[in-house]
Design an enzyme around this catalytic site. Structure first.
Site, PDB file in Angstrom:
ATOM      1  N   ASP A 249       0.827  -1.111   0.057  1.00 42.39           N
ATOM      2  CA  ASP A 249      -0.082  -0.123  -0.045  1.00 42.39           C
ATOM      3  C   ASP A 249       0.989   1.311  -0.041  1.00 42.39           C
ATOM      4  O   ASP A 249       0.329   2.381  -0.317  1.00 42.39           O
ATOM      5  CB  ASP A 249      -1.032   0.039   1.105  1.00 42.39           C
ATOM      6  CG  ASP A 249      -0.211  -0.250   2.414  1.00 42.39           C
ATOM      7  OD1 ASP A 249       0.230  -1.254   2.564  1.00 42.39           O
ATOM      8  OD2 ASP A 249      -0.230   0.765   3.430  1.00 42.39           O
ATOM      9  N   ASN A 250       2.035   1.007   0.423  1.00 38.78           N
ATOM     10  CA  ASN A 250       3.125   2.165   0.096  1.00 38.78           C
ATOM     11  C   ASN A 250       3.967   2.222  -1.131  1.00 38.78           C
ATOM     12  O   ASN A 250       5.135   2.652  -1.227  1.00 38.78           O
ATOM     13  CB  ASN A 250       3.831   2.457   1.553  1.00 38.78           C
ATOM     14  CG  ASN A 250       3.254   2.706   2.698  1.00 38.78           C
ATOM     15  OD1 ASN A 250       2.091   3.335   2.386  1.00 38.78           O
ATOM     16  ND2 ASN A 250       3.620   2.256   3.750  1.00 38.78           N
ATOM     17  N   ASP A 259       4.812   7.976   0.494  1.00 34.56           N
ATOM     18  CA  ASP A 259       4.213   7.881   1.827  1.00 34.56           C
ATOM     19  C   ASP A 259       5.753   7.499   2.766  1.00 34.56           C
ATOM     20  O   ASP A 259       6.125   6.507   3.030  1.00 34.56           O
ATOM     21  CB  ASP A 259       3.503   6.308   1.912  1.00 34.56           C
ATOM     22  CG  ASP A 259       2.014   6.689   1.710  1.00 34.56           C
ATOM     23  OD1 ASP A 259       1.765   7.870   1.203  1.00 34.56           O
ATOM     24  OD2 ASP A 259       1.312   5.825   2.072  1.00 34.56           O
TER      25      ASP A 259
HETATM   26  P1  AMP Z   1       1.402   3.767   6.596  1.00 37.08           P
HETATM   27  O1  AMP Z   1       1.952   2.483   6.760  1.00 37.08           O
HETATM   28  O2  AMP Z   1       1.942   4.894   7.463  1.00 37.08           O
HETATM   29  O3  AMP Z   1       1.049   4.322   5.281  1.00 37.08           O
HETATM   30  O4  AMP Z   1      -0.345   3.576   7.000  1.00 37.08           O
HETATM   31  C1  AMP Z   1      -0.985   2.460   6.692  1.00 37.08           C
HETATM   32  C2  AMP Z   1      -2.513   2.736   6.726  1.00 37.08           C
HETATM   33  O5  AMP Z   1      -2.765   3.384   7.778  1.00 37.08           O
HETATM   34  C3  AMP Z   1      -2.975   3.777   5.678  1.00 37.08           C
HETATM   35  O6  AMP Z   1      -4.071   3.340   5.020  1.00 37.08           O
HETATM   36  C4  AMP Z   1      -2.987   5.008   6.386  1.00 37.08           C
HETATM   37  O7  AMP Z   1      -3.905   5.873   6.116  1.00 37.08           O
HETATM   38  C5  AMP Z   1      -3.468   4.559   7.927  1.00 37.08           C
HETATM   39  N1  AMP Z   1      -3.022   5.429   8.898  1.00 37.08           N
HETATM   40  C6  AMP Z   1      -1.890   5.713   9.392  1.00 37.08           C
HETATM   41  N2  AMP Z   1      -1.699   6.442  10.148  1.00 37.08           N
HETATM   42  C7  AMP Z   1      -3.169   6.810  10.453  1.00 37.08           C
HETATM   43  C8  AMP Z   1      -3.585   7.864  11.569  1.00 37.08           C
HETATM   44  N3  AMP Z   1      -3.005   8.580  12.327  1.00 37.08           N
HETATM   45  N4  AMP Z   1      -5.016   7.843  11.325  1.00 37.08           N
HETATM   46  C9  AMP Z   1      -5.789   7.261  10.497  1.00 37.08           C
HETATM   47  N5  AMP Z   1      -5.135   6.324   9.763  1.00 37.08           N
HETATM   48  C10 AMP Z   1      -3.896   6.027   9.674  1.00 37.08           C
HETATM   49 MG    MG Z   2       0.579   4.595   3.617  1.00 37.42          MG
END
Ligand code: AMP
Ligand code: MG
Length: 485
Positions: A249-250, A259
């Site tokens: 997803d990143n 990301d």
């Molecule tokens: P990441 O690995 O940081 O890209 O995050 C993985 C998933 O978690 C993505 O779908 C982000 O949108 C979600 N996410 C990360 N941090 C938050 C947050 N503080 N609030 C809501 N969703 C989050």
């Molecule tokens: Mg992400």
């Protein structure tokens, strides 16, 4: 250049089924205040710099001022996180605003969305500054990446690990926000064939427009995306960049760095370096990155099976590592001042030997290449040896280097010309970001602008920040970072 009110945004995502996105409004932060804006990114969307100093602009980032044509929305996606499939993720804290000149605007940290899961929808100032500076630093080094236009801080707070931290919002811009995980989600919908085809057409339009009328265009989209990824990963490896969370997803469908989380430009060279402290097994360790990218591409193949001839995609992947390595060694040859075309085998051995020597001598990775660029003679290696923790491995490497340079009739002047284009004086390291963040927490944002200048002009001299051209102080070097952002 235009006023904020003259900008006209286009929204192109509502052609998908409405279960694939959410239209929503941002939840504003309290007392939003501008931290920094990036003139180079303003140019991309033709925005007048002076507009960024207005209250309207701050409100625009905060979501209380909506631009002409903008209909804010968040996207759903899925993804493999640390190898495990998560059927539903999405923009949990990012809101898309629409596009101008092909740049899709997105605010990160704008509050809860349908896809927030356990999260609070917020981004803290610390990680927002990190993304803002780093994406511009990557761009200046020629590494494909999403960009950042501005950042605001606020009097709202979010709980992270042990502390309350102030909430911020970064305005990010990109030619595309589609991820491998977007395909993974679409592949599991009821009308998968139709949804996947539409998404692939969308990705082609955004990132591979020359394929639009080609036969087998979806297969070709994959080939080009895989090739871009092989090159992207070569650039990361060449500059010692560690992404930290290479979940699908990143991972961008456009071949961009996307990301920014617990990333790092490694300080001293360590091939197994892990920058993300939750990554116990080192899945995303530095030396693993090209192989994880390949793993991610196989996840994409699986998601594309309803619209592509899978065997062709798998066949294409046979040459992925070869392409990646070829590009990597070409660039590394340049980093030591040699022409990639001259004696490939000699260069290859030299570079492999160098990696061993850098690690054994505990040498600051990017500072090494900058000092090598400015080396004037093999008789005085002190500018390099003096900053090595152990000198012997590098002394030995210089013997091999001298030999190869002689064999290739390469002079110091010729090598300087090659190296000065690829070996920056400054690479943004985590301890520098940390200093700007600590100042910002005290209310002084000036160093964010200073670092932006350095990030965007890494080959220039920055007299007030000469210290940042030196090796990272050991106590700050190769520190693991938290994922919570
Ligand atoms: P990441 O690995 O940081 O890209 O995050 C993985 C998933 O978690 C993505 O779908 C982000 O949108 C979600 N996410 C990360 N941090 C938050 C947050 N503080 N609030 C809501 N969703 C989050
Ligand atoms: Mg992400």
């Amino acid at each position: 250049n235009m006023k904020l009110d003259e900008l006209k945004l286009e929204v192109d995502y509502f052609k998908f089924e409405d279960s694939l996105y959410q239209k929503l409004q941002a939840t504003p932060l309290k007392n939003p205040k501008l931290v920094s804006f990036n003139p180079k990114a303003c140019d991309l969307i033709n925005l007048d710099y002076d507009e960024c100093k207005t209250e309207d602009f701050t409100n625009f980032l905060n979501g209380t001022k909506v631009l002409n044509g903008s209909v804010p929305y968040s996207m759903v996606y899925a993804g493999h996180q640390f190898g495990y499939f998560v059927p539903q993720l999405g923009d949990g804290r990012a809101i898309n605003l629409g596009s101008i000149n092909g740049w899709h605007l997105q605010t990160k940290g704008s509050g809860l969305t349908k896809y927030s899961r356990q999260g609070d929808g917020r981004a803290v100032l610390r990680s927002s500054i990190r993304e803002y500076i780093m994406s511009e630093a990557m761009h200046a080094l020629g590494i494909p990446t999403t960009r950042a236009l501005a950042i605001i801080d606020s009097d709202s707070f979010a709980h992270r690990e042990w502390e309350q931290e102030s909430c911020a919002i970064v305005l990010r811009i990109s030619s595309s926000w589609v991820r491998i995980g977007t395909f993974e989600y679409f592949a599991r919908t009821k009308n998968a064939v139709e949804n996947l085809s539409k998404l692939a057409d969308y990705v082609i339009e955004q990132s591979y427009p020359h394929l639009k009328n080609e036969e087998s265009k979806y297969e070709k989209m994959f080939y080009e995306m895989a090739d871009r990824s092989a090159e992207l990963l070569a650039l990361w490896q060449v500059y010692g960049f560690q992404h930290g969370v290479m979940n699908t997803d990143n991972f961008s469908m456009a071949g961009l760095t996307i990301d920014y989380g617990p990333f790092a430009f490694m300080d001293y060279f360590e091939k197994n370096s892990i920058c993300n402290h939750t990554d116990m097994e080192g899945r995303y360790a530095y030396n693993n990155q090209p192989y994880v990218a390949r793993w991610n591409l196989f996840v994409l193949i699986n998601a594309l099976k309803k619209i592509c001839d899978i065997e062709k995609l798998e066949n294409h992947m046979r040459s992925y590592i070869v392409k990646h390595k070829k590009y990597y060694f070409e660039l590394m040859s340049k980093r030591v001042g040699l022409e990639a075309s001259k004696d490939k085998d000699a260069n290859l051995h030299l570079i492999l030997e160098l990696l061993g020597a850098l690690e054994a001598s505990k040498m600051d990775y990017n500072v090494f290449f900058y000092r090598l660029t400015n080396l004037k003679s093999f008789d005085d290696l002190s500018s390099i040896l003096d900053i090595a923790v152990f000198q012997e491995p590098l002394k030995k490497w210089f013997e091999s280097y001298k030999k190869v340079c002689n064999e290739q009739n390469s002079s110091f002047e010729e090598r300087f010309e090659i190296m000065k284009k690829v070996n920056p004086k400054y690479v943004i390291k985590n301890y520098m970001l940390q200093e700007a963040i600590e100042n910002a927490h005290e209310g002084d944002y000036s160093m964010v602008d200073d670092l932006l200048q350095i990030a965007q002009n890494p080959f220039d001299a920055h007299p007030n920040f000469e210290r940042f051209a030196n090796p990272t102080p050991m106590k700050y070097a190769n520190i693991k970072l938290s994922c919570s952002s």
